[in-house]
Design an enzyme around this catalytic site. Structure first.
Site, short mmCIF file in Angstrom:
data_model
loop_
_atom_site.label_atom_id
_atom_site.label_comp_id
_atom_site.label_asym_id
_atom_site.label_seq_id
_atom_site.Cartn_x
_atom_site.Cartn_y
_atom_site.Cartn_z
CG ASP A 1 -1.50 7.78 0.35
OD1 ASP A 1 -2.35 7.67 -0.55
OD2 ASP A 1 -0.49 8.51 0.25
NE ARG B 1 -10.72 10.42 1.85
CZ ARG B 1 -9.51 10.04 1.45
NH1 ARG B 1 -8.55 10.92 1.25
NH2 ARG B 1 -9.24 8.78 1.25
CE LYS C 1 -4.96 15.46 -2.17
NZ LYS C 1 -4.65 14.03 -2.47
N GLY D 1 -9.74 10.34 -3.33
CA GLY D 1 -9.96 11.76 -3.06
C GLY D 1 -11.25 12.30 -3.66
CE LYS D 2 -11.78 10.82 -9.66
NZ LYS D 2 -10.38 10.38 -9.47
CG ASP E 1 -1.52 1.27 1.60
OD1 ASP E 1 -2.21 1.80 0.71
OD2 ASP E 1 -1.32 1.77 2.71
C1 XBP Z 1 -5.21 6.31 0.45
C2 XBP Z 1 -6.40 6.96 -0.09
C3 XBP Z 1 -6.22 8.10 -1.04
C4 XBP Z 1 -5.48 9.25 -0.34
C5 XBP Z 1 -5.61 10.53 -1.11
O1 XBP Z 1 -4.82 5.38 -0.52
O2 XBP Z 1 -7.51 6.53 0.19
O3 XBP Z 1 -7.49 8.54 -1.43
O4 XBP Z 1 -6.10 9.45 0.93
O5 XBP Z 1 -5.11 10.34 -2.43
P1 XBP Z 1 -3.95 4.05 -0.09
P2 XBP Z 1 -6.03 10.78 -3.66
O6 XBP Z 1 -4.02 3.90 1.40
O7 XBP Z 1 -4.63 2.90 -0.82
O8 XBP Z 1 -2.56 4.32 -0.57
O9 XBP Z 1 -6.55 12.16 -3.37
O10 XBP Z 1 -5.12 10.75 -4.87
O11 XBP Z 1 -7.13 9.75 -3.74
#
Ligand code: XBP
Length: 272
Positions: free
Chosen positions: A11, A55, A81, A52-53, A9
């Site tokens: 983030d 969210r 963003k 993100g979208k 993963d």
């Molecule tokens: C984490 C997410 C992502 C980030 C934001 O992804 O859910 O949406 O929070 O990034 P993971 P974006 O834990 O699977 O790496 O705004 O590009 O979605």
């Protein structure tokens, strides 16, 4: 089954990035003249929604975000963003979590395949990997599955199934590394044994089905702590420990007897 791949993963697992995501969401809102501000408590709740979208859409639909934006405006706001986030990452704002670089190197020297399965946008992955692992960093990953490459985001298993299909590997030949209950659910739904490293926004609960839970992967001079699962003398997660943790538990005698009694007796060897 022999361990053949680690699937990371991004983030919260490769790096502690969610606080920067939160800050760049807020910067994009301000840049767009929107009266929105996601504080840490609200962002923790909003992280239940991956993507993100999605969210932003959830914030409008369920948290009273006004004005209401259409899909096109949401996509444009999210693109702004992403540009802000990637620029911050490229400036060196983010470093890899303890032990990530060490485990990536050990996997490579052991001939293991490594891959990425993430909900975040591809541009964010590219910025993070190239900034922390160098301009050739992306080439270290055999498959990078990110963002909208699958219809359903975590906790759906789609992104992990996407990676397994492209690797041509069975789920039990891999170990996933995750930091949230959504990520753990996604990997387990794809049949992949999963190690959890806890993170700032990932919380400490919802990991009972993980192979093990550690606070981070550990490095020389920065030992990790096992929060759930077998002991780790080295205080650093390495391939030997991962193979051991992923090894199926030995059947107890009763279970062995039950399985033997249920399997059809093999015909006597006929010696011709
Ligand atoms: C984490 C997410 C992502 C980030 C934001 O992804 O859910 O949406 O929070 O990034 P993971 P974006 O834990 O699977 O790496 O705004 O590009 O979605």
């Amino acid at each position: 089954m022999k361990l053949s791949a680690l699937i990371f993963d991004v983030d919260g697992t490769l790096a502690e990035t969610e606080e920067l995501h939160r800050q760049t969401f807020n910067a994009a809102f301000a840049q767009a003249g929107l009266p929105w501000y996601w504080d840490e408590a609200l962002y923790s709740r909003l992280l239940e929604i991956t993507g993100g979208k999605e969210r932003i859409r959830h914030y409008i639909a369920s948290c009273g975000g006004r004005p209401i934006l259409d899909q096109g405006a949401i996509a444009s706001l999210h693109a702004d963003k992403t540009a802000l986030y990637a620029a911050c990452v490229k400036s060196g704002a983010i470093t890899l979590r303890p032990g990530v670089n060490r485990l990536l190197d050990e996997a490579r020297s052991s001939g293991l395949t490594i891959a990425i399965a993430t909900t975040t946008s591809p541009a964010n992955v590219r910025a993070l990997v190239e900034t922390t692992l160098g301009s050739n960093g992306l080439s270290r990953f055999s498959v990078i599955a990110a963002g909208d490459c699958v219809p359903a985001k975590k906790p759906a298993p789609d992104v992990y199934r996407f990676v397994l299909e492209r690797l041509g590997l069975a789920p039990d030949a891999c170990i996933a590394l995750e930091d949230t209950p959504n990520g753990l659910r996604a990997a387990l739904a794809a049949g992949i044994p999963t190690l959890v490293t806890t993170s700032c926004y990932g919380g400490l609960n919802g990991f009972s089905r993980a192979l093990a839970v550690v606070d981070h992967l550990g490095d020389p001079g920065k030992p990790c702590t096992v929060l759930q699962g077998p002991g780790l003398e080295a205080r650093m997660v390495d391939l030997a420990w991962l193979r051991d943790v992923a090894r199926p538990a030995p059947l107890d005698r009763n279970e062995q007897a039950r399985r033997t009694s249920q399997s059809p007796a093999s015909p006597p060897c006929s010696r011709s």
